[in-house]
Design a protein around this motif. Structure first.
Motif, short mmCIF file in Angstrom:
data_model
loop_
_atom_site.label_atom_id
_atom_site.label_comp_id
_atom_site.label_asym_id
_atom_site.label_seq_id
_atom_site.Cartn_x
_atom_site.Cartn_y
_atom_site.Cartn_z
N THR A 53 0.86 -1.18 0.00
CA THR A 53 0.00 0.00 0.00
C THR A 53 0.89 1.23 0.00
O THR A 53 2.12 1.10 0.05
CB THR A 53 -0.93 -0.01 1.23
N TYR A 55 3.14 4.10 1.19
CA TYR A 55 4.10 4.26 2.28
C TYR A 55 4.71 2.93 2.74
O TYR A 55 5.55 2.92 3.64
CB TYR A 55 3.50 4.98 3.50
N GLU A 500 -3.13 10.26 7.08
CA GLU A 500 -4.24 9.69 6.31
C GLU A 500 -4.40 8.19 6.52
O GLU A 500 -5.37 7.59 6.03
CB GLU A 500 -4.08 10.00 4.82
N THR A 501 -3.47 7.55 7.23
CA THR A 501 -3.64 6.13 7.54
C THR A 501 -4.70 5.92 8.62
O THR A 501 -5.20 4.81 8.79
CB THR A 501 -2.31 5.52 8.02
N LYS A 502 -5.05 6.99 9.35
CA LYS A 502 -6.06 6.87 10.41
C LYS A 502 -7.19 7.90 10.27
O LYS A 502 -8.17 7.81 10.99
CB LYS A 502 -5.39 7.06 11.78
#
Length: 560
Positions: A53, A55, A500-502
């Motif tokens: 994905t 990162y 932006e992962t959370k």
């Protein structure tokens, strides 16, 4: 699409055929771009796996991360290979155990005749399925091959040199060739560390926040702000947050660029950093364009006002404000030029005098005899003071550097840099540390903007800053970053926060963090500005992060 067909008055039979073709094409493209289903497998070696994905950290012993990938690959499971060992051929051969026949997806770097990398002509029984299918920071474009393996324990060794294991799918998975047309990873050079996506444990965990902007167009207080927000600072006094953003006010009916010229410094308050109320205007820029191309007193040097930083002076028992005033030229890049830092004071004493009103006390930093060419046409482009022992230091910045003073006033390059000034008091005078001969490049060699400094519980200094856009022709982290210092003078390499992962990503370009406010229980609040490229208005967001104290202590030991 359909309005175009009507516009050109196609024959109905032809129109129907075209529509059916377009619908089938869109369905096929959508199906082809659907994520492939992963297959579980066992790694026999002592190698870690990762989820493919954005990162994702794909090589141990490196900073290389995925920044872009074809949607087909998203969610697959890759294997983190040791970078140097694969490059020099000292790696332990990778062994994977499969419960069924599979296809292993191999990323091959387009480094022709480079012996450190696997060459595509060495691959046997492999099919090219994605050309330019992945972008990895600092590395060449990636072509993705599918290689079939039977059930059981298999050695994955397509040839000598470095490659990437991006996923494993069923033999029955339909893989159709296409060119994903993703950019060259060498554009993201130097490589950088993404917090939570590297060999090291993260200092901060993103624990949540608002999934949408907390101040957006149409909300109360935004009526006279055409272009939204950028920069400034948020502080917390007792139970109230005070924000002093740059408001890209502009004027209704005037081109959007004027939003960046006729700016305001507003004062907003909130009890939860989510619901905000506009209290007042602290300063209003003139919005008058320059009449000459150089730094000339004929020009209005307060044409645009930015980056207001409130700092409480305990000795004087009042709030000081430091802010940036620009000359603005219509044609010469950068249009915002020859920045000067002003200091002001609240006319109301005490910690509760933060709302002002404020009075100007004069300029504390400006272009002058001790300026250096790296400060560039933009001049002193930001300023933030902080205390270290009995002295004060201040981050000041420059941008659009000159190679030498012979390039003044119009021939500028690219780069956003910071350096330190020093003083014995918040009032000044401020002097460029080491005469400002070199900017600080240990944080990032090309882009650091608007750093704000505070201290962690163990005394470490932390600067949180705008890490630079992935957009407008720039290939930078597009995340807010932070740097640590043991002495407040020497600053370590940046780490970047992938919030932006959370939190739902409502922005295209991440801009400036306005604070790092401790809330107790190792939780911190960050209020930030960002840009949705589809809109003129630049909103403000909020996120919560949690400090890992064990990592904090280990970072303290690592720093010199």
């Amino acid at each position: 699409m359909f309005s175009r067909i009507k516009k050109y008055h196609f024959n109905p039979l032809i129109t129907t055929s075209v529509l059916l073709f377009l619908i089938c094409f869109q369905f096929s493209a959508k199906a082809q771009n659907t994520a492939w289903k992963p297959v579980s497998f066992e790694v026999i070696n002592d190698y870690k796996t990762f989820t493919t994905t954005q990162y994702a950290h794909i090589f141990s012993g490196s900073k290389h991360n995925i920044v872009k990938l074809a949607p087909e690959l998203k969610g697959l499971t890759g294997v983190e290979l040791p970078l140097d060992k694969y490059k020099n051929g000292t790696n332990t051969p990778l062994q994977l155990k499969f419960k069924e026949p599979v296809q292993v997806l191999i990323g091959v770097f387009q480094e022709t005749d480079n012996k450190e990398f696997l060459q595509s002509n060495a691959i046997e029984n492999g099919n090219l399925i994605l050309k330019n299918g992945v972008t990895i920071t600092g590395l060449a474009p990636v072509n993705v091959y599918a290689i079939a393996y039977p059930k059981g324990t298999q050695t994955i060794n397509p040839g000598k040199g470095l490659f990437a294991i991006l996923g494993v799918v069923k033999t029955s998975q339909k893989l159709e060739f296409r060119n994903a047309e993703l950019p060259d990873g060498k554009l993201w050079n130097p490589t950088y560390i993404v917090e939570g996506f590297s060999d090291e444990k993260p200092l901060f965990e993103i624990i949540g926040g608002e999934n949408k902007a907390v101040i957006d167009e149409g909300m109360p207080g935004t009526e006279d702000i055409q272009g939204g927000f950028e920069g400034g600072r948020v502080v917390k006094v007792d139970d109230t947050y005070h924000m002093f953003p740059t408001e890209r006010a502009g004027e209704k009916g005037v081109d959007y660029y004027y939003d960046r010229v006729k700016t305001k410094i507003g004062h907003w308050t909130s009890k939860d950093a989510i619901h905000w109320k506009r209290e007042s205007t602290i300063y209003q820029a003139s919005g008058v364009y320059a009449v000459t191309e150089d730094d000339n007193p004929m020009n209005d040097r307060r044409s645009a006002i930015w980056s207001y930083m409130p700092v409480f002076n305990e000795k004087a028992n009042k709030w000081y404000g430091y802010y940036l005033a620009y000359t603005v030229h219509k044609e010469i890049e950068p249009n915002h030029s020859f920045g000067r830092i002003w200091r002001c004071e609240s006319t109301v004493d005490g910690i509760n005098g933060i709302g002002g009103p404020y009075k100007d006390m004069g300029i504390v930093m400006e272009p002058g005899l001790d300026s250096q060419p790296w400060e560039g046409r933009q001049g002193v482009a930001s300023f933030f003071p902080y205390k270290v022992g009995d002295k004060y230091f201040g981050f000041y910045s420059g941008a659009y550097p000159f190679s030498s003073w012979a390039d003044y006033p119009k021939k500028s390059g690219k780069g956003w840099f910071v350096a330190l000034a020093e003083s014995n008091s918040l009032e000044g005078p401020w002097k460029r540390l080491n005469k400002g001969l070199e900017p600080i490049k240990t944080i990032h060699p090309q882009f650091v903007e608007n750093p704000i400094v505070s201290q962690l519980p163990n005394g470490l200094y932390i600067a949180i800053f705008d890490g630079g856009p992935e957009g407008w022709g720039h290939h930078l982290p597009n995340m807010m970053g932070y740097s640590l210092s043991k002495d407040g003078i020497n600053w370590g390499e940046a780490r970047y926060l992938p919030i932006e992962t959370k939190v739902d990503k409502w922005w295209d370009i991440m801009r400036t963090p306005l604070c790092l406010i401790p809330e107790g229980n190792d939780v911190y609040t960050i209020v930030y500005n960002a840009i949705d490229l589809k809109r003129r208005f630049h909103p403000t967001g909020m996120v919560k992060i949690k400090l890992n104290k064990d990592v904090m202590e280990s970072r303290l030991k690592e720093l010199k």
